[in-house]
Motif scaffolding. Sequence first.
Motif, mmCIF file in Angstrom:
data_model
loop_
_atom_site.group_PDB
_atom_site.id
_atom_site.type_symbol
_atom_site.label_atom_id
_atom_site.label_comp_id
_atom_site.label_asym_id
_atom_site.label_seq_id
_atom_site.Cartn_x
_atom_site.Cartn_y
_atom_site.Cartn_z
ATOM 1 N N ARG A 8 -23.257 28.533 33.210
ATOM 2 C CA ARG A 8 -22.471 29.334 34.164
ATOM 3 C C ARG A 8 -20.986 29.152 33.908
ATOM 4 O O ARG A 8 -20.210 30.120 33.919
ATOM 5 N N ASP A 9 -20.564 27.924 33.662
ATOM 6 C CA ASP A 9 -19.155 27.651 33.376
ATOM 7 C C ASP A 9 -18.719 28.332 32.085
ATOM 8 O O ASP A 9 -17.644 28.923 32.019
ATOM 9 N N ASP A 10 -19.551 28.260 31.062
ATOM 10 C CA ASP A 10 -19.223 28.871 29.772
ATOM 11 C C ASP A 10 -19.110 30.391 29.884
ATOM 12 O O ASP A 10 -18.233 30.998 29.293
ATOM 13 N N LEU A 11 -19.999 31.008 30.670
ATOM 14 C CA LEU A 11 -19.970 32.458 30.878
ATOM 15 C C LEU A 11 -18.931 32.871 31.920
ATOM 16 O O LEU A 11 -18.656 34.060 32.083
ATOM 17 N N GLU A 12 -18.375 31.893 32.627
ATOM 18 C CA GLU A 12 -17.414 32.137 33.709
ATOM 19 C C GLU A 12 -18.012 33.059 34.779
ATOM 20 O O GLU A 12 -17.436 34.077 35.144
ATOM 21 N N VAL A 13 -19.202 32.704 35.254
ATOM 22 C CA VAL A 13 -19.877 33.480 36.284
ATOM 23 C C VAL A 13 -20.129 32.622 37.506
ATOM 24 O O VAL A 13 -20.185 31.395 37.427
ATOM 25 N N GLY A 51 -22.914 36.303 42.869
ATOM 26 C CA GLY A 51 -22.624 37.732 42.956
ATOM 27 C C GLY A 51 -22.237 38.396 41.647
ATOM 28 O O GLY A 51 -22.203 39.619 41.553
ATOM 29 N N ASP A 52 -21.902 37.602 40.617
ATOM 30 C CA ASP A 52 -21.563 38.190 39.324
ATOM 31 C C ASP A 52 -22.813 38.759 38.674
ATOM 32 O O ASP A 52 -23.934 38.302 38.922
ATOM 33 N N ARG A 53 -22.609 39.756 37.831
ATOM 34 C CA ARG A 53 -23.731 40.393 37.141
ATOM 35 C C ARG A 53 -23.746 39.990 35.676
ATOM 36 O O ARG A 53 -22.698 39.823 35.064
ATOM 37 N N LEU A 54 -24.935 39.839 35.164
ATOM 38 C CA LEU A 54 -25.135 39.501 33.758
ATOM 39 C C LEU A 54 -25.905 40.625 33.085
ATOM 40 O O LEU A 54 -26.703 41.307 33.724
ATOM 41 N N GLU A 55 -25.658 40.805 31.807
ATOM 42 C CA GLU A 55 -26.415 41.780 31.028
ATOM 43 C C GLU A 55 -27.361 41.023 30.111
ATOM 44 O O GLU A 55 -26.993 40.002 29.530
ATOM 45 N N ILE A 56 -28.574 41.532 29.987
ATOM 46 C CA ILE A 56 -29.564 40.949 29.084
ATOM 47 C C ILE A 56 -29.932 42.024 28.082
ATOM 48 O O ILE A 56 -30.374 43.108 28.449
ATOM 49 N N LEU A 94 -30.154 38.327 24.452
ATOM 50 C CA LEU A 94 -28.772 37.878 24.543
ATOM 51 C C LEU A 94 -28.331 38.028 25.991
ATOM 52 O O LEU A 94 -28.459 39.102 26.583
ATOM 53 N N LEU A 95 -27.800 36.975 26.558
ATOM 54 C CA LEU A 95 -27.315 36.968 27.931
ATOM 55 C C LEU A 95 -25.796 36.978 27.878
ATOM 56 O O LEU A 95 -25.181 36.140 27.222
ATOM 57 N N SER A 96 -25.179 37.943 28.543
ATOM 58 C CA SER A 96 -23.719 38.010 28.540
ATOM 59 C C SER A 96 -23.209 38.423 29.918
ATOM 60 O O SER A 96 -23.912 39.056 30.694
#
Length: 83
Positions: free
Chosen positions: A19-24, A27-32, A40-42
């Motif tokens: 989570r820290d690395d992705l800065e999320v 409520g934040d959204r991720l794309e798979i 790939l998770l971004s």
Amino acid sequence: MAQVVLTSKGQMTLPKDIRDDLEVGPGDRLEITKHGEGYLLSRRRSARELFAELPRYQGPALTVEEMDAAIGEEVRERNRPKG
């Protein structure tokens, strides 16, 4: 490599370092995205973040009339017959 466990509802908790690395956060959204046999998770960037990357106009301030004229010129250029 990090591992997660799915709940009975198909949910998982991302480890804090990811989570820290992705800065999320909440409520934040991720794309798979599927890549070959894996995924790939971004982090999904907001419109504000994407807009901030656009180049800024550096020229002199224009009047509304000058902007309208420039738009009209561009429309005519893009729609002129080819050949």
